[in-house]
Motif scaffolding. Structure first.
Motif, PDB file in Angstrom:
ATOM      1  N   UNK A 243     -17.368 -18.535  20.159  1.00 50.93           N
ATOM      2  CA  UNK A 243     -18.622 -19.359  19.402  1.00 50.93           C
ATOM      3  C   UNK A 243     -18.734 -21.270  19.849  1.00 50.93           C
ATOM      4  N   UNK A 244     -17.401 -21.250  19.888  1.00 49.07           N
ATOM      5  CA  UNK A 244     -17.504 -22.362  20.578  1.00 49.07           C
ATOM      6  C   UNK A 244     -18.820 -23.103  21.447  1.00 49.07           C
ATOM      7  N   UNK A 245     -17.724 -21.795  22.196  1.00 51.70           N
ATOM      8  CA  UNK A 245     -18.108 -22.417  23.602  1.00 51.70           C
ATOM      9  C   UNK A 245     -19.901 -22.629  24.045  1.00 51.70           C
ATOM     10  N   UNK A 246     -20.203 -21.001  22.917  1.00 51.06           N
ATOM     11  CA  UNK A 246     -21.985 -20.875  22.938  1.00 51.06           C
ATOM     12  C   UNK A 246     -22.834 -21.923  22.413  1.00 51.06           C
ATOM     13  N   UNK A 247     -21.722 -22.462  20.998  1.00 50.90           N
ATOM     14  CA  UNK A 247     -22.206 -22.970  20.603  1.00 50.90           C
ATOM     15  C   UNK A 247     -22.749 -25.144  21.205  1.00 50.90           C
ATOM     16  N   UNK A 248     -21.404 -25.103  22.027  1.00 55.47           N
ATOM     17  CA  UNK A 248     -21.506 -26.570  22.955  1.00 55.47           C
ATOM     18  C   UNK A 248     -22.932 -26.223  23.880  1.00 55.47           C
ATOM     19  N   UNK A 249     -23.088 -25.005  24.235  1.00 55.50           N
ATOM     20  CA  UNK A 249     -23.433 -25.059  25.323  1.00 55.50           C
ATOM     21  C   UNK A 249     -24.811 -25.036  24.425  1.00 55.50           C
ATOM     22  N   UNK A 250     -25.210 -23.733  23.369  1.00 57.27           N
ATOM     23  CA  UNK A 250     -26.556 -24.906  22.758  1.00 57.27           C
ATOM     24  C   UNK A 250     -26.657 -25.477  22.236  1.00 57.27           C
ATOM     25  N   UNK A 251     -25.973 -26.778  21.689  1.00 53.99           N
ATOM     26  CA  UNK A 251     -26.005 -28.364  21.359  1.00 53.99           C
ATOM     27  C   UNK A 251     -26.412 -28.501  22.860  1.00 53.99           C
ATOM     28  N   UNK A 252     -25.678 -28.699  23.836  1.00 52.16           N
ATOM     29  CA  UNK A 252     -26.413 -29.681  24.725  1.00 52.16           C
ATOM     30  C   UNK A 252     -27.584 -29.260  25.241  1.00 52.16           C
ATOM     31  N   UNK A 253     -27.971 -28.092  24.846  1.00 54.75           N
ATOM     32  CA  UNK A 253     -29.227 -28.524  26.158  1.00 54.75           C
ATOM     33  C   UNK A 253     -29.859 -28.320  25.015  1.00 54.75           C
ATOM     34  N   UNK A 254     -30.079 -28.046  24.039  1.00 53.24           N
ATOM     35  CA  UNK A 254     -31.255 -28.094  22.984  1.00 53.24           C
ATOM     36  C   UNK A 254     -30.654 -29.571  22.387  1.00 53.24           C
ATOM     37  N   UNK A 255     -30.596 -30.687  22.967  1.00 55.99           N
ATOM     38  CA  UNK A 255     -29.605 -31.709  21.197  1.00 55.99           C
ATOM     39  C   UNK A 255     -30.831 -32.084  20.266  1.00 55.99           C
ATOM     40  N   UNK A 256     -30.986 -32.427  19.719  1.00 58.27           N
ATOM     41  CA  UNK A 256     -31.774 -32.557  18.459  1.00 58.27           C
ATOM     42  C   UNK A 256     -31.512 -32.073  17.804  1.00 58.27           C
ATOM     43  N   UNK A 257     -31.947 -30.654  17.403  1.00 53.80           N
ATOM     44  CA  UNK A 257     -31.763 -29.236  16.401  1.00 53.80           C
ATOM     45  C   UNK A 257     -31.111 -29.723  15.840  1.00 53.80           C
ATOM     46  N   UNK A 258     -30.563 -29.535  14.639  1.00 50.12           N
ATOM     47  CA  UNK A 258     -29.487 -29.491  13.449  1.00 50.12           C
ATOM     48  C   UNK A 258     -28.887 -28.171  13.282  1.00 50.12           C
ATOM     49  N   UNK A 259     -29.708 -27.643  13.400  1.00 48.64           N
ATOM     50  CA  UNK A 259     -29.091 -26.202  13.393  1.00 48.64           C
ATOM     51  C   UNK A 259     -27.608 -26.158  14.610  1.00 48.64           C
ATOM     52  N   UNK A 260     -27.985 -26.555  15.536  1.00 48.91           N
ATOM     53  CA  UNK A 260     -26.906 -25.959  16.505  1.00 48.91           C
ATOM     54  C   UNK A 260     -25.527 -27.355  15.974  1.00 48.91           C
ATOM     55  N   UNK A 261     -25.988 -28.610  15.671  1.00 44.93           N
ATOM     56  CA  UNK A 261     -25.145 -29.168  15.031  1.00 44.93           C
ATOM     57  C   UNK A 261     -24.597 -28.980  14.303  1.00 44.93           C
ATOM     58  N   UNK A 262     -25.129 -28.235  13.260  1.00 45.77           N
ATOM     59  CA  UNK A 262     -24.592 -28.500  12.011  1.00 45.77           C
ATOM     60  C   UNK A 262     -23.774 -26.719  12.534  1.00 45.77           C
ATOM     61  N   UNK A 263     -23.893 -26.095  13.146  1.00 45.19           N
ATOM     62  CA  UNK A 263     -23.041 -24.710  14.192  1.00 45.19           C
ATOM     63  C   UNK A 263     -21.817 -25.152  14.162  1.00 45.19           C
ATOM     64  N   UNK A 264     -22.280 -25.588  15.291  1.00 41.73           N
ATOM     65  CA  UNK A 264     -20.398 -26.649  16.265  1.00 41.73           C
ATOM     66  C   UNK A 264     -19.923 -27.265  14.962  1.00 41.73           C
ATOM     67  N   UNK A 265     -20.231 -28.092  14.335  1.00 38.19           N
ATOM     68  CA  UNK A 265     -19.187 -29.050  12.996  1.00 38.19           C
ATOM     69  C   UNK A 265     -18.576 -27.720  12.077  1.00 38.19           C
ATOM     70  N   UNK A 266     -19.167 -26.567  12.171  1.00 33.96           N
ATOM     71  CA  UNK A 266     -18.309 -26.141  11.406  1.00 33.96           C
ATOM     72  C   UNK A 266     -17.157 -24.789  12.575  1.00 33.96           C
ATOM     73  N   UNK A 267     -17.298 -25.036  13.631  1.00 33.75           N
ATOM     74  CA  UNK A 267     -16.869 -24.127  15.122  1.00 33.75           C
ATOM     75  C   UNK A 267     -15.423 -24.639  14.477  1.00 33.75           C
ATOM     76  N   UNK A 268     -15.869 -26.300  14.967  1.00 32.86           N
ATOM     77  CA  UNK A 268     -14.731 -27.347  15.215  1.00 32.86           C
ATOM     78  C   UNK A 268     -13.934 -27.875  13.501  1.00 32.86           C
ATOM     79  N   UNK A 269     -14.821 -27.665  12.717  1.00 33.61           N
ATOM     80  CA  UNK A 269     -14.027 -27.184  11.533  1.00 33.61           C
ATOM     81  C   UNK A 269     -12.731 -26.701  11.940  1.00 33.61           C
ATOM     82  N   UNK A 270     -13.623 -24.946  11.464  1.00 37.46           N
ATOM     83  CA  UNK A 270     -12.412 -24.037  11.157  1.00 37.46           C
ATOM     84  C   UNK A 270     -11.325 -23.934  12.290  1.00 37.46           C
TER      85      UNK A 270
END
Length: 71
Positions: free
Chosen positions: A12-39
């Motif tokens: 999940x972390x790898x997938x969210x990081x790729x999505x975050x890097x590819x689509x910077x500025x989309x809040x949903x990507x940032x929130x998902x990445x932060x959620x997994x990092x916290x977990x």
């Protein structure tokens, strides 16, 4: 999201990081990445992601929500 729900936090972390890097500025990507990092307990890694989300926030309400979450 499926990997996260199945407990595959590494995948999940790898997938969210790729999505975050590819689509910077989309809040949903940032929130998902932060959620997994916290977990995973990677709290320090959340800071740059949340700072980028804060910088991209378009209104005061959104900024306040990010700052409250960060506190």
């Amino acid at each position: 999201m499926c990997r996260e729900k199945l407990g595959d936090l590494d995948g999940a972390l790898e997938a969210y990081r790729q999505s975050h890097d590819r689509f910077r500025g989309l809040a949903i990507n940032s929130r998902a990445l932060v959620r997994v990092l916290r977990r995973r307990g990677e709290y320090a890694a959340c800071i740059p992601v949340m700072e980028a989300e804060l910088n991209a926030a378009s209104d005061t309400g959104e900024r306040v929500a990010i700052l409250i979450e960060r506190a």
